[in-house]
Enzyme design. Structure first.
Site, PDB file in Angstrom:
ATOM      1  N   GLY A  73      10.958   3.571 -30.528  1.00 53.90           N
ATOM      2  CA  GLY A  73      11.258   3.734 -31.949  1.00 53.90           C
ATOM      3  C   GLY A  73      12.608   3.209 -32.399  1.00 53.90           C
ATOM      4  O   GLY A  73      12.762   2.794 -33.544  1.00 53.90           O
ATOM      5  N   GLU A 127      18.828   7.037 -31.426  1.00 54.51           N
ATOM      6  CA  GLU A 127      17.463   7.554 -31.599  1.00 54.51           C
ATOM      7  C   GLU A 127      16.946   7.151 -32.987  1.00 54.51           C
ATOM      8  O   GLU A 127      17.731   6.932 -33.907  1.00 54.51           O
ATOM      9  CB  GLU A 127      17.554   9.078 -31.431  1.00 54.51           C
ATOM     10  CG  GLU A 127      16.357   9.903 -31.242  1.00 54.51           C
ATOM     11  CD  GLU A 127      15.155   9.419 -30.482  1.00 54.51           C
ATOM     12  OE1 GLU A 127      14.688   8.290 -30.713  1.00 54.51           O
ATOM     13  OE2 GLU A 127      14.595  10.220 -29.723  1.00 54.51           O
ATOM     14  N   ASP A 128      15.630   7.046 -33.103  1.00 53.40           N
ATOM     15  CA  ASP A 128      15.066   6.675 -34.408  1.00 53.40           C
ATOM     16  C   ASP A 128      15.069   7.844 -35.388  1.00 53.40           C
ATOM     17  O   ASP A 128      15.478   7.702 -36.533  1.00 53.40           O
ATOM     18  CB  ASP A 128      13.645   6.099 -34.257  1.00 53.40           C
ATOM     19  CG  ASP A 128      12.685   7.033 -33.517  1.00 53.40           C
ATOM     20  OD1 ASP A 128      13.113   8.107 -33.027  1.00 53.40           O
ATOM     21  OD2 ASP A 128      11.487   6.693 -33.426  1.00 53.40           O
ATOM     22  N   ASP A 131      13.482  15.226 -35.564  1.00 56.01           N
ATOM     23  CA  ASP A 131      12.564  16.018 -36.379  1.00 56.01           C
ATOM     24  C   ASP A 131      12.787  17.497 -36.036  1.00 56.01           C
ATOM     25  O   ASP A 131      13.699  18.126 -36.567  1.00 56.01           O
ATOM     26  CB  ASP A 131      11.153  15.498 -36.051  1.00 56.01           C
ATOM     27  CG  ASP A 131      10.056  16.110 -36.886  1.00 56.01           C
ATOM     28  OD1 ASP A 131       9.330  15.347 -37.540  1.00 56.01           O
ATOM     29  OD2 ASP A 131       9.904  17.335 -36.876  1.00 56.01           O
ATOM     30  N   LYS A 159      15.362  14.883 -40.233  1.00 55.25           N
ATOM     31  CA  LYS A 159      14.632  15.762 -41.161  1.00 55.25           C
ATOM     32  C   LYS A 159      15.281  17.138 -41.041  1.00 55.25           C
ATOM     33  O   LYS A 159      14.860  17.947 -40.204  1.00 55.25           O
ATOM     34  CB  LYS A 159      13.152  15.840 -40.778  1.00 55.25           C
ATOM     35  CG  LYS A 159      12.376  14.547 -40.963  1.00 55.25           C
ATOM     36  CD  LYS A 159      10.920  14.734 -40.552  1.00 55.25           C
ATOM     37  CE  LYS A 159      10.150  13.457 -40.657  1.00 55.25           C
ATOM     38  NZ  LYS A 159       8.805  13.544 -40.048  1.00 55.25           N
ATOM     39  N   PHE A 180       5.759  12.401 -43.073  1.00 55.00           N
ATOM     40  CA  PHE A 180       5.614  11.435 -41.977  1.00 55.00           C
ATOM     41  C   PHE A 180       5.923  10.027 -42.487  1.00 55.00           C
ATOM     42  O   PHE A 180       5.426   9.603 -43.523  1.00 55.00           O
ATOM     43  CB  PHE A 180       4.189  11.485 -41.412  1.00 55.00           C
ATOM     44  CG  PHE A 180       4.005  10.615 -40.215  1.00 55.00           C
ATOM     45  CD1 PHE A 180       4.451  11.023 -38.967  1.00 55.00           C
ATOM     46  CD2 PHE A 180       3.396   9.372 -40.335  1.00 55.00           C
ATOM     47  CE1 PHE A 180       4.303  10.206 -37.852  1.00 55.00           C
ATOM     48  CE2 PHE A 180       3.234   8.550 -39.226  1.00 55.00           C
ATOM     49  CZ  PHE A 180       3.687   8.972 -37.990  1.00 55.00           C
ATOM     50  N   ASP A 187       6.337   4.125 -35.797  1.00 49.73           N
ATOM     51  CA  ASP A 187       4.930   3.732 -35.815  1.00 49.73           C
ATOM     52  C   ASP A 187       3.995   4.839 -36.269  1.00 49.73           C
ATOM     53  O   ASP A 187       4.348   6.014 -36.260  1.00 49.73           O
ATOM     54  CB  ASP A 187       4.502   3.310 -34.416  1.00 49.73           C
ATOM     55  CG  ASP A 187       4.358   4.512 -33.479  1.00 49.73           C
ATOM     56  OD1 ASP A 187       5.314   5.317 -33.399  1.00 49.73           O
ATOM     57  OD2 ASP A 187       3.299   4.668 -32.855  1.00 49.73           O
ATOM     58  N   ARG A 193       5.597  -0.649 -36.810  1.00 48.46           N
ATOM     59  CA  ARG A 193       7.004  -0.731 -36.373  1.00 48.46           C
ATOM     60  C   ARG A 193       7.711  -1.950 -36.941  1.00 48.46           C
ATOM     61  O   ARG A 193       8.933  -1.998 -37.014  1.00 48.46           O
ATOM     62  CB  ARG A 193       7.089  -0.831 -34.840  1.00 48.46           C
ATOM     63  CG  ARG A 193       6.602   0.384 -34.093  1.00 48.46           C
ATOM     64  CD  ARG A 193       6.972   0.256 -32.614  1.00 48.46           C
ATOM     65  NE  ARG A 193       6.243   1.176 -31.758  1.00 48.46           N
ATOM     66  CZ  ARG A 193       6.582   2.440 -31.545  1.00 48.46           C
ATOM     67  NH1 ARG A 193       7.622   2.946 -32.147  1.00 48.46           N
ATOM     68  NH2 ARG A 193       5.867   3.201 -30.746  1.00 48.46           N
TER      69      ARG A 193
HETATM   70  P1  5GP Z   1      11.246  15.940 -32.351  1.00 50.62           P
HETATM   71  O1  5GP Z   1      11.200  16.286 -30.904  1.00 50.62           O
HETATM   72  O2  5GP Z   1      12.629  15.888 -32.928  1.00 50.62           O
HETATM   73  O3  5GP Z   1      10.358  16.887 -33.147  1.00 50.62           O
HETATM   74  O4  5GP Z   1      10.562  14.554 -32.518  1.00 50.62           O
HETATM   75  C1  5GP Z   1      11.190  13.352 -32.282  1.00 50.62           C
HETATM   76  C2  5GP Z   1      10.174  12.237 -32.133  1.00 50.62           C
HETATM   77  O5  5GP Z   1       8.997  12.470 -32.923  1.00 50.62           O
HETATM   78  C3  5GP Z   1      10.759  10.935 -32.657  1.00 50.62           C
HETATM   79  O6  5GP Z   1      11.485  10.254 -31.654  1.00 50.62           O
HETATM   80  C4  5GP Z   1       9.526  10.205 -33.112  1.00 50.62           C
HETATM   81  O7  5GP Z   1       8.951   9.513 -32.028  1.00 50.62           O
HETATM   82  C5  5GP Z   1       8.563  11.291 -33.545  1.00 50.62           C
HETATM   83  N1  5GP Z   1       8.591  11.510 -35.016  1.00 50.62           N
HETATM   84  C6  5GP Z   1       9.075  12.574 -35.673  1.00 50.62           C
HETATM   85  N2  5GP Z   1       8.911  12.445 -36.995  1.00 50.62           N
HETATM   86  C7  5GP Z   1       8.313  11.248 -37.185  1.00 50.62           C
HETATM   87  C8  5GP Z   1       7.882  10.522 -38.363  1.00 50.62           C
HETATM   88  O8  5GP Z   1       7.995  10.944 -39.526  1.00 50.62           O
HETATM   89  N3  5GP Z   1       7.301   9.311 -38.134  1.00 50.62           N
HETATM   90  C9  5GP Z   1       7.123   8.779 -36.888  1.00 50.62           C
HETATM   91  N4  5GP Z   1       6.568   7.597 -36.812  1.00 50.62           N
HETATM   92  N5  5GP Z   1       7.529   9.433 -35.772  1.00 50.62           N
HETATM   93  C10 5GP Z   1       8.112  10.654 -35.918  1.00 50.62           C
END
Ligand code: 5GP
Length: 203
Positions: A73, A127-128, A131, A159, A180, A187, A193
């Site tokens: 990402g 990191e992208d 969340d 977020k 999302f 992606d 992407r």
């Molecule tokens: P976390 O562990 O913080 O809940 O999730 C992180 C990962 O979830 C990110 O690195 C990404 O791969 C995925 N992710 C979380 N939110 C989104 C979103 O809105 N869109 C996409 N494409 N991936 C997300």
């Protein structure tokens, strides 16, 4: 022999790049079963990425940081961010492989592919998106095992209302609502992407 003078090339880059982005913006895109609408245009992303890079340039003078980019990402964010980094630095790439953990959080992601020595280094995780923050928490635990001097986080997106764990995130390019999103490296089921803009799912 085909030859472009450096000054010609630079002039073209300045003039063509904004136009290129403008021409490419599509208001909505369809990926598989879902429709998305544009929510952050490339110009805004580029400005925020440059801002974050400038903060890093100021904060990490003399630290020779090692940027650790989390694939897939973060590939676009990493490329654009690093173009603005002017201090001496290294960049390395890791992936997160999911496996079913025994804890209540279910899926745990393990860091794979690290081939840099982190001992005593100032590490900046690229990191992208953060969340819930659980992925970042696991990543921080994995990196700590490699004895870095300091670990900082640079996330393209956050977020804030979804965060489930306490995280000290030093650099955030943009905070977004809970929806999302795809584009600029992120992606939906492997697709999307490639867009220079960020799109939000339409319910
Ligand atoms: P976390 O562990 O913080 O809940 O999730 C992180 C990962 O979830 C990110 O690195 C990404 O791969 C995925 N992710 C979380 N939110 C989104 C979103 O809105 N869109 C996409 N494409 N991936 C997300």
């Amino acid at each position: 022999m085909f030859y472009i003078k450096r000054c010609d090339y630079e002039a073209k880059a300045v003039i063509l790049r904004p136009t290129f982005y403008k021409q490419e913006v599509m208001d909505t895109i369809q990926i598989k079963d879902k429709q998305f609408k544009v929510s952050i245009e490339a110009e805004t992303i580029q400005a925020e990425v440059a801002r974050v890079a400038n903060e890093i340039n100021k904060d990490l003078i003399g630290k020779n940081p090692l940027f650790l980019s989390v694939l897939n990402g973060a590939f676009m964010f990493t490329a654009d961010l690093l173009k603005h980094i002017t201090i001496p630095c290294e960049v390395s790439f890791v992936k997160l492989a999911s496996y079913e953990g025994t804890s209540s959080t279910g899926t745990i992601k393990e860091m794979i592919g690290l081939n840099a020595d982190l001992t005593g280094r100032t590490v900046v995780i690229i990191e992208d998106i953060v969340d819930t923050g659980l992925t970042m928490q696991h990543l921080l635990e994995s990196i700590a095992l490699h004895n870095p001097e300091k670990v900082l986080i640079a996330s393209l997106l956050l977020k804030p209302d979804k965060l489930k764990v306490e995280l000290d995130i030093q650099y955030v390019a943009m905070s977004i609502p809970n929806d999302f999103i795809v584009g600029y490296g992120l992606d939906y089921d492997g697709f999307g992407r490639n867009y220079p803009d960020i799109y939000t799912v339409i319910d």
